[in-house]
Scaffold this active site. Structure first.
Site, PDB file in Angstrom:
ATOM      1  N   ARG A 128      -7.955  -4.063  -3.185  1.00  0.00           N
ATOM      2  CA  ARG A 128      -7.385  -3.031  -4.055  1.00  0.00           C
ATOM      3  C   ARG A 128      -8.364  -2.790  -5.215  1.00  0.00           C
ATOM      4  NH1 ARG A 128      -2.514  -2.545  -1.820  1.00  0.00           N
ATOM      5  NH2 ARG A 128      -1.607  -4.461  -0.966  1.00  0.00           N
ATOM      6  N   CYS A 166       0.820  -1.212   0.000  1.00  0.00           N
ATOM      7  CA  CYS A 166       0.000   0.000   0.000  1.00  0.00           C
ATOM      8  C   CYS A 166       0.855   1.264   0.000  1.00  0.00           C
ATOM      9  CB  CYS A 166      -0.928   0.009   1.207  1.00  0.00           C
ATOM     10  SG  CYS A 166      -2.139  -1.323   1.217  1.00  0.00           S
TER      11      CYS A 166
END
Length: 223
Positions: free
Chosen positions: A136, A59
């Site tokens: 995601r 991330c």
């Protein structure tokens, strides 16, 4: 094990899955830039993306990479908005950490979706993969508030930012010129013109200047 890889198969909350060309679900959310609503982006395109968790390796690389495409997106009248179910304080601490470690200033807001309200509306939680983190997901929303593209990636795979930019370019090009884009299309490449629907149109297209046809159903041109 990294937080990104945790899984909770017992997850039972109901969730929705938006569709392409459907109206983007409305929301009001607390962010690193204060309270924001979907209607705050009226007249603009929006790339809304979720990430699993703050202070995690994949991330972190993504947030840095999203910032690197941010100004290019803005030149296309497109804004960026991130999301995870971490708190706004965690977001701020993470962003400051990124600034210190990568010398990158994160300029776009990130939603603190602690109650999972936005995540549930947009289908950002995949119960089979994780019940405590958003996946995601990438939602491209046009200037009329419609969802135009949905892209999902697993927790372990970072996103390709060039593909996100390419998709926004392609969608805006098709809207403006009434065309389609072929595989691997990049800005400046030839576009696909709509197939002819009558024999008269087929014969006329054969003589149309600037149009290259492989066959009657597949013709390209420069814009």
């Amino acid at each position: 094990m990294m937080k990104e890889l945790h899984s909770r198969p017992e997850y039972k909350e109901s969730w929705t899955m938006p569709r392409i060309n459907s109206k983007a679900p409305d929301f009001e959310a607390n962010t690193t830039h204060g309270t924001l609503r979907l209607r705050d982006y009226e007249g603009q395109w929006l790339v809304l993306f979720s990430h699993p968790a703050d202070f995690t390796p994949v991330c972190t690389t993504e947030l840095v990479s999203f910032q690197k495409i941010y100004h290019e997106l803005r030149r296309m009248n497109t804004e960026l908005l991130g999301l995870s179910i971490d708190s706004v304080h965690a977001h701020i601490a993470w962003i400051k950490n990124i600034e210190e470690n990568f010398d990158v200033d994160i300029e776009f807001p990130v939603i603190a979706d602690l109650n999972k309200d936005v995540a549930m509306k947009y289908g950002m939680i995949m119960p089979e993969e994780s019940t405590t983190e958003t996946c995601r997901a990438v939602f491209i929303i046009d200037d009329k508030g419609k969802i135009r593209s949905i892209i999902y990636y697993p927790l372990t795979t970072g996103r390709n930012m060039e593909e996100i930019v390419r998709t926004v370019h392609a969608l805006q090009t098709t809207d403006k010129h009434g065309v389609a884009t072929p595989a691997n299309w990049q800005e400046g490449d030839k576009v696909i013109v709509p197939p002819s629907t009558t024999m008269k149109d087929v014969k006329a297209r054969d003589k149309e200047e600037g149009v290259e046809c492989v066959d009657w159903y597949l013709c390209k041109k420069d814009l």
